[in-house]
Motif scaffolding. Structure first.
Motif, PDB file in Angstrom:
ATOM      1  N   SER A  15     -13.633  -9.815  -7.767  1.00 36.70           N
ATOM      2  CA  SER A  15     -12.053  -9.796  -8.391  1.00 36.70           C
ATOM      3  C   SER A  15     -11.227  -9.518  -7.590  1.00 36.70           C
ATOM      4  N   THR A  16     -11.760  -8.528  -6.331  1.00 32.09           N
ATOM      5  CA  THR A  16     -10.908  -8.059  -5.353  1.00 32.09           C
ATOM      6  C   THR A  16     -10.723  -9.385  -4.449  1.00 32.09           C
ATOM      7  N   ASP A  17     -11.482 -10.172  -4.135  1.00 26.32           N
ATOM      8  CA  ASP A  17     -11.241 -11.380  -3.300  1.00 26.32           C
ATOM      9  C   ASP A  17     -10.335 -12.360  -4.176  1.00 26.32           C
ATOM     10  N   PHE A  18     -10.750 -12.397  -5.432  1.00 27.69           N
ATOM     11  CA  PHE A  18     -10.072 -13.580  -6.042  1.00 27.69           C
ATOM     12  C   PHE A  18      -8.372 -13.051  -6.333  1.00 27.69           C
ATOM     13  N   MET A  19      -8.093 -11.968  -6.291  1.00 28.65           N
ATOM     14  CA  MET A  19      -6.697 -11.318  -6.187  1.00 28.65           C
ATOM     15  C   MET A  19      -6.253 -11.079  -4.902  1.00 28.65           C
ATOM     16  N   GLY A  20      -6.804 -11.557  -3.849  1.00 24.53           N
ATOM     17  CA  GLY A  20      -6.129 -11.471  -2.570  1.00 24.53           C
ATOM     18  C   GLY A  20      -5.891 -10.044  -2.126  1.00 24.53           C
ATOM     19  N   LEU A  21      -7.005  -9.174  -2.662  1.00 20.33           N
ATOM     20  CA  LEU A  21      -6.610  -7.761  -2.305  1.00 20.33           C
ATOM     21  C   LEU A  21      -7.523  -7.054  -1.000  1.00 20.33           C
ATOM     22  N   SER A  22      -8.773  -7.665  -0.702  1.00 24.30           N
ATOM     23  CA  SER A  22      -9.442  -7.454   0.215  1.00 24.30           C
ATOM     24  C   SER A  22      -9.364  -8.513   1.308  1.00 24.30           C
ATOM     25  N   GLY A  23      -9.969  -8.098   2.259  1.00 26.48           N
ATOM     26  CA  GLY A  23      -9.937  -8.865   3.679  1.00 26.48           C
ATOM     27  C   GLY A  23      -8.976  -8.592   4.797  1.00 26.48           C
ATOM     28  N   ASP A  24      -8.847  -9.123   5.928  1.00 23.83           N
ATOM     29  CA  ASP A  24      -7.877  -8.796   6.876  1.00 23.83           C
ATOM     30  C   ASP A  24      -6.560  -9.047   6.682  1.00 23.83           C
ATOM     31  N   ASP A  25      -6.440 -10.032   5.572  1.00 20.01           N
ATOM     32  CA  ASP A  25      -4.882 -10.702   5.447  1.00 20.01           C
ATOM     33  C   ASP A  25      -4.653 -10.312   4.079  1.00 20.01           C
ATOM     34  N   GLY A  26      -5.598  -9.266   3.256  1.00 20.54           N
ATOM     35  CA  GLY A  26      -5.380  -8.975   1.970  1.00 20.54           C
ATOM     36  C   GLY A  26      -4.382  -7.728   1.762  1.00 20.54           C
ATOM     37  N   VAL A  27      -3.716  -7.851   0.605  1.00 20.13           N
ATOM     38  CA  VAL A  27      -3.000  -6.920   0.182  1.00 20.13           C
ATOM     39  C   VAL A  27      -3.177  -5.369   0.603  1.00 20.13           C
ATOM     40  N   TRP A  28      -4.596  -4.807   0.476  1.00 24.19           N
ATOM     41  CA  TRP A  28      -4.804  -3.665   0.969  1.00 24.19           C
ATOM     42  C   TRP A  28      -4.651  -3.591   2.497  1.00 24.19           C
ATOM     43  N   ALA A  29      -5.084  -4.514   3.204  1.00 24.91           N
ATOM     44  CA  ALA A  29      -5.028  -4.501   4.696  1.00 24.91           C
ATOM     45  C   ALA A  29      -3.508  -4.072   5.178  1.00 24.91           C
ATOM     46  N   LYS A  30      -2.420  -4.709   4.304  1.00 23.46           N
ATOM     47  CA  LYS A  30      -0.988  -4.482   4.487  1.00 23.46           C
ATOM     48  C   LYS A  30      -0.207  -3.440   4.087  1.00 23.46           C
ATOM     49  N   THR A  31      -0.915  -2.616   3.506  1.00 23.97           N
ATOM     50  CA  THR A  31      -0.386  -1.428   2.759  1.00 23.97           C
ATOM     51  C   THR A  31      -1.234  -0.254   2.958  1.00 23.97           C
ATOM     52  N   GLY A  32      -1.953  -0.147   4.153  1.00 23.58           N
ATOM     53  CA  GLY A  32      -2.556   1.045   4.578  1.00 23.58           C
ATOM     54  C   GLY A  32      -3.991   1.047   4.105  1.00 23.58           C
ATOM     55  N   GLY A  33      -4.584   0.448   3.635  1.00 28.19           N
ATOM     56  CA  GLY A  33      -6.186   0.245   3.237  1.00 28.19           C
ATOM     57  C   GLY A  33      -6.563   0.691   2.017  1.00 28.19           C
ATOM     58  N   ALA A  34      -7.623   0.140   1.563  1.00 27.74           N
ATOM     59  CA  ALA A  34      -8.130   0.370  -0.110  1.00 27.74           C
ATOM     60  C   ALA A  34      -8.070   1.796  -0.338  1.00 27.74           C
ATOM     61  N   GLU A  35      -8.326   2.855   0.880  1.00 24.20           N
ATOM     62  CA  GLU A  35      -8.414   4.264   0.503  1.00 24.20           C
ATOM     63  C   GLU A  35      -7.232   4.794  -0.269  1.00 24.20           C
ATOM     64  N   THR A  36      -5.917   4.222   0.257  1.00 26.45           N
ATOM     65  CA  THR A  36      -4.876   4.679  -0.199  1.00 26.45           C
ATOM     66  C   THR A  36      -4.122   3.845  -1.181  1.00 26.45           C
ATOM     67  N   ALA A  37      -4.908   2.935  -1.574  1.00 21.65           N
ATOM     68  CA  ALA A  37      -4.403   1.951  -2.591  1.00 21.65           C
ATOM     69  C   ALA A  37      -3.913   2.734  -3.955  1.00 21.65           C
ATOM     70  N   GLY A  38      -2.951   2.339  -4.514  1.00 26.48           N
ATOM     71  CA  GLY A  38      -2.481   2.951  -5.805  1.00 26.48           C
ATOM     72  C   GLY A  38      -2.012   4.384  -5.559  1.00 26.48           C
ATOM     73  N   GLY A  39      -1.624   4.860  -4.400  1.00 22.77           N
ATOM     74  CA  GLY A  39      -1.000   6.184  -4.271  1.00 22.77           C
ATOM     75  C   GLY A  39       0.557   5.971  -4.006  1.00 22.77           C
ATOM     76  N   GLY A  40       1.396   6.957  -3.965  1.00 24.38           N
ATOM     77  CA  GLY A  40       2.863   6.832  -4.008  1.00 24.38           C
ATOM     78  C   GLY A  40       3.500   7.548  -5.114  1.00 24.38           C
ATOM     79  N   ARG A  41       4.764   7.937  -5.088  1.00 25.31           N
ATOM     80  CA  ARG A  41       5.546   8.408  -5.829  1.00 25.31           C
ATOM     81  C   ARG A  41       5.682   7.780  -7.495  1.00 25.31           C
ATOM     82  N   ARG A  42       5.551   6.448  -7.386  1.00 28.38           N
ATOM     83  CA  ARG A  42       6.024   5.782  -8.663  1.00 28.38           C
ATOM     84  C   ARG A  42       4.617   5.919  -9.400  1.00 28.38           C
TER      85      ARG A  42
END
Length: 209
Positions: free
Chosen positions: A150-177
């Motif tokens: 599902s992470t591949d399907f949603m474009g989250l993983s990989g070098d060009d994925g959302v996680w790579a562009k936002t600091g990596g999977a380890e910090t995904a979901g963090g932040g004030r919001r």
């Protein structure tokens, strides 16, 4: 080897009938009483499907056996007299077909499917393919379920994925919001507050007369 059929009821040996549903593409190798045996078989375990209707779909037509298929909105009763006697009839025919090639039945299916599982030589399978009562002979194979991550399907993983562009999977979901959402959902006030009734606020005593 595990059967490709998913049992619809308890699966037992030859001494009792079992239930298994019709699997998609069950007729991998069709006999259908064609009169000439199929020759491209190898030794192995097979599901041999016979022509008579299974208990769940039998609407009548065999002398001495009442219809067993349930009516609209009703459930099949496998323990009814009609179901048990017709199931025995199917089991006896399966034994006769297996005995015609000296095969031993490992499992018998009669409720959702009229078939049996058995280890067959190439010659036994080829001979059964020409039997008029046999409609299909299917290799009993182990199938593995495959799925796309599902992470591949949603474009989250990989070098060009959302996680790579936002600091990596380890910090995904963090932040004030995210923290604010946790506060509102886990530590906020109740959505509904019950207004006390008059008797809830009374703390006095009831006079005695």
């Amino acid at each position: 080897m595990t059967s490709t059929l998913v049992a619809a009821g308890a699966m037992v040996g030859v001494t009792g009938a079992a239930a298994a549903p019709m699997a998609p593409g069950l007729g991998g190798i069709i006999g259908a009483g064609i009169g000439q045996p199929v020759t491209d078989f190898t030794a192995g375990r097979y599901i041999v499907t016979l022509a008579d209707e299974a208990v769940a779909t039998y609407t009548g037509g065999v002398d001495g056996f009442a219809a067993t298929t349930p009516g609209a909105g009703a459930r099949l009763d496998p323990q009814s007299r009609a179901s048990e006697t017709y199931s025995d009839y199917l089991g006896d025919k399966q034994k006769a077909v297996a005995a015609s090639v000296d095969a031993v039945i490992d499992y018998s299916y009669t409720l959702a499917l009229n078939a049996f599982a058995a280890e067959l030589t190439a010659r036994q399978a080829a001979k059964l393919s020409a039997e008029k009562d046999v409609v299909a002979i299917t290799p009993d194979e182990l199938k593995h379920v495959t799925a796309t991550s599902s992470t591949d399907f949603m474009g989250l993983s990989g070098d060009d994925g959302v996680w790579a562009k936002t600091g990596g999977a380890e910090t995904a979901g963090g932040g004030r919001r995210h923290r604010r959402a946790r506060h509102r959902s886990g530590a906020g006030e109740p959505l509904l507050r019950r207004r006390p009734a008059r008797h809830d606020a009374w703390r006095g005593s009831v006079p005695r007369w």
